[in-house]
Design a protein around this motif. Structure first.
Motif, mmCIF file in Angstrom:
data_model
loop_
_atom_site.group_PDB
_atom_site.id
_atom_site.type_symbol
_atom_site.label_atom_id
_atom_site.label_comp_id
_atom_site.label_asym_id
_atom_site.label_seq_id
_atom_site.Cartn_x
_atom_site.Cartn_y
_atom_site.Cartn_z
ATOM 1 N N GLY A 173 54.981 -31.488 40.137
ATOM 2 C CA GLY A 173 55.233 -30.309 39.490
ATOM 3 C C GLY A 173 55.950 -29.095 40.106
ATOM 4 N N VAL A 174 56.925 -29.966 41.109
ATOM 5 C CA VAL A 174 57.802 -28.941 41.774
ATOM 6 C C VAL A 174 59.300 -28.858 41.036
ATOM 7 C CG1 VAL A 174 59.111 -28.430 44.153
ATOM 8 C CG2 VAL A 174 56.792 -29.732 43.866
ATOM 9 N N LYS A 175 59.312 -27.765 40.584
ATOM 10 C CA LYS A 175 60.845 -27.569 39.803
ATOM 11 C C LYS A 175 61.660 -27.525 40.617
ATOM 12 C CE LYS A 175 59.459 -26.829 35.486
ATOM 13 N NZ LYS A 175 58.749 -28.154 35.365
ATOM 14 N N ASN A 176 62.649 -28.282 40.305
ATOM 15 C CA ASN A 176 64.166 -28.380 41.176
ATOM 16 C C ASN A 176 64.002 -28.867 42.623
ATOM 17 O OD1 ASN A 176 67.027 -28.447 40.866
ATOM 18 N ND2 ASN A 176 67.076 -26.385 41.502
ATOM 19 N N PRO A 177 63.194 -29.814 42.776
ATOM 20 C CA PRO A 177 62.854 -29.959 44.017
ATOM 21 C C PRO A 177 63.928 -30.162 45.446
ATOM 22 C CG PRO A 177 62.393 -31.873 42.889
ATOM 23 C CD PRO A 177 62.894 -30.894 41.971
ATOM 24 N N ARG A 178 63.774 -29.499 46.513
ATOM 25 C CA ARG A 178 64.768 -29.444 47.266
ATOM 26 C C ARG A 178 64.582 -30.658 48.336
ATOM 27 N NH1 ARG A 178 61.810 -25.088 50.656
ATOM 28 N NH2 ARG A 178 60.113 -26.437 49.889
ATOM 29 N N VAL A 179 65.949 -31.303 48.146
ATOM 30 C CA VAL A 179 66.219 -32.676 48.919
ATOM 31 C C VAL A 179 66.635 -32.509 50.196
ATOM 32 C CG1 VAL A 179 67.151 -35.062 48.716
ATOM 33 C CG2 VAL A 179 66.203 -33.887 46.825
ATOM 34 N N GLY A 180 66.124 -32.665 51.355
ATOM 35 C CA GLY A 180 66.817 -32.847 52.556
ATOM 36 C C GLY A 180 66.688 -34.062 53.070
ATOM 37 N N ILE A 181 67.744 -34.391 54.168
ATOM 38 C CA ILE A 181 67.906 -35.686 54.910
ATOM 39 C C ILE A 181 67.507 -35.153 56.356
ATOM 40 C CG2 ILE A 181 70.515 -35.223 55.350
ATOM 41 C CD1 ILE A 181 70.654 -38.515 55.177
ATOM 42 N N VAL A 182 66.627 -36.240 56.738
ATOM 43 C CA VAL A 182 66.216 -35.971 58.447
ATOM 44 C C VAL A 182 67.337 -36.258 59.060
ATOM 45 C CG1 VAL A 182 64.648 -36.771 59.995
ATOM 46 C CG2 VAL A 182 63.813 -36.879 57.845
#
Lengths: 338, 338
Positions: A173-182
């Protein structure tokens, strides 16, 4: 009750099988009438465990499987040779469509290989990643990939970002989830060859909320919701979570027991501390899904107790109801066409 | 006093320069008569800081450098353009043999590039690794490489194992240090392409005590003394140490402050806990050496206070007295010949 979600469960997998697995299955069906569990394993042993509980007869079925794949066995050979093992039989139930999902606390290697070979990939998915949910100071994040595909390519990581976003949005249920690359620094030009190649692809990728590089330091603080990395790095991150957390908590306990004064203090802080540390317990979320397969496969810790088994089984409801695989299919096909 | 060890110190490097750097230099010469420090930086600023202390005149000298390389600057360009920067001038003192070592809390990138370009590698060393000492439940371990060389090759990792073993044995006094390679499982056949290629080379390598794979989980527990990995993975390990440790300690504190009862308890456990957590403070060991150079270069945290600067400077004594570079030369030449 054709609406029921059918979950095959590896009754022989993990350090505490079959006792804790059967207990977890019973707890799951008690908690949700939507679930039917197929306990796959040695019938006599499973039956004996099941006899300890008063569970809804129509919600639990035993599927006999005479063999067990041990953790130390080479996975590919084991999957091939042990046709009557709980892992192979459980996976086949999913492949044949009799079950929607398979949950196992058994050999990680065998589950990963079996998922690809027996259950099979969704068309267009290059590599199915293993994606555990990890606790952060802000809640939780999805670590994807965490051990399924060593020596990954940039295109794999882009698919991980898409599948991970779908999972975080619709399951957690995380709206518009933030995607990060390690990465080893926040700047775009930093990184190894793989990260440098993947970064612009993620930046150009539609349908995800890419926020750029995430340093490992910022993961526990919750700086991203979907942490994209190749399996080797993901595995190191997951194990460091366990290792640093475990060692530090041990040292905190040792420190508290070092003087009379601190011992008294420890008694007073204990209840509050227990509550806090529970939020940082990796096992609370149930197992890690292996995404991108024609069906859901969930790998839970080898040391799983009934509560983790139960949570892993219940996870399958949301996965099915939210039609995660249809959404993955759409996203991947969309990618193929652009 | 030709026996003195001459250490160039980047007076302008780090968040707390020049104040904490100058203070650290003063504390170092007060602690050891063996050291002479060359504070490299803007003369007026350094002189003003130095005037606050009553330090042995013959142990501290100021070397004027008008420029400063900022953390955000692209390292290669900065090293080339800013000939009168504290980093370039300090490194040149080492190159010319006027100093034995250079310590900086400035730009990591510039220190790494400068080390290779200005100070230069020992003949035979392929890539100089950055090797911080990290705390473990059993004491300390050397994490090598931790950010100097992305996309490393197997032969580099073998050299890291050798250089790391020399450092741990002669600087930290660990007899026959256990060398482990970071892997995603304990078995020899596990790992990515780089680890699979490196493993047999380490196994066959004479003069080191190779114990096989080390899972990230076992690093904080102290399962190996020399942790060999490529820079990306090493950086992730180091940052996870900081990230998990920091977040967990914060959560422990928050937990302790959550009820009246726990607040009272917190007062009682505080002194004992402080002592324990001090042992897990990454900064206690001073900076990380960049090994394999013709001279010693030490990179300390950008946030270094005087105590870390002091420890970084004092580290140079043992490095010089134990003739670490001669030992590295011997080991590397021996490798070349076999």
């Amino acid at each position: 009750m054709s609406e029921r979600i059918n979950v095959a469960v590896d009754a022989m997998g993990g350090d505490n099988a079959p006792a804790e697995v059967v207990k977890g299955a019973v707890e799951a069906v008690r908690e949700s009438a939507k679930i039917k569990v197929f306990l796959v394993g040695r019938e006599a042993a499973v039956k004996a465990e099941l006899a300890k509980y008063d569970a809804a007869q129509d919600q639990i079925e035993i599927v006999d499987a005479s063999e067990v794949i041990e953790t130390a066995e080479p996975p590919v050979a084991a999957i091939r040779a042990k046709k009557d093992s709980s892992i192979v039989k459980g996976m086949k139930l999913v492949k044949e469509g009799r079950c929607d999902a398979f949950v196992s606390a058994g050999s990680t290697g065998a589950v990963l290989v079996g998922g690809q070979v027996l259950v099979g990939r969704i068309k267009g998915v290059e590599r199915p990643p293993l994606a555990p949910v990890i606790p952060t100071a802000k809640g939780a994040a999805l670590l994807i990939d965490c051990g399924a595909n060593v020596d990954a390519r940039a295109s794999h990581l882009v698919q991980f970002a898409k599948m991970g976003s779908i999972y975080m949005e619709h399951i957690l249920g995380v709206k518009n989830p933030r995607v990060g690359i390690v990465n080893i620094g926040a700047e775009e030009e930093k990184g190894n060859a793989l990260v440098k190649e993947t970064f612009p692809l993620l930046k150009a990728c539609k349908g995800i909320n890419f926020i750029g590089s995430v340093e490992a330091r910022d993961i526990p603080a919750g700086e991203a919701d979907v942490i994209v990395c190749e399996a080797f790095v993901g595995n190191v991150i997951l194990k460091m979570y366990e290792g640093v957390g475990g060692t530090l908590i041990q040292e905190v306990k040792r420190g508290m027991m070092s003087t009379l004064r601190s011992k008294i203090g420890a008694l007073l802080v204990k209840p509050a501390l227990k509550e806090t540390l529970k939020a940082f317990d990796l096992e609370q979320y149930g197992g890690a899904p292996l995404l991108g397969l024609k069906g859901l496969v969930v790998k839970t810790h080898g040391s799983s107790k009934s509560v983790e088994v139960k949570n892993s089984i219940l996870q399958c409801i949301a996965f099915q109801e939210q039609k995660i695989n249809d959404k993955i299919r759409e996203q991947i096909v969309q990618q193929e066409e652009t």
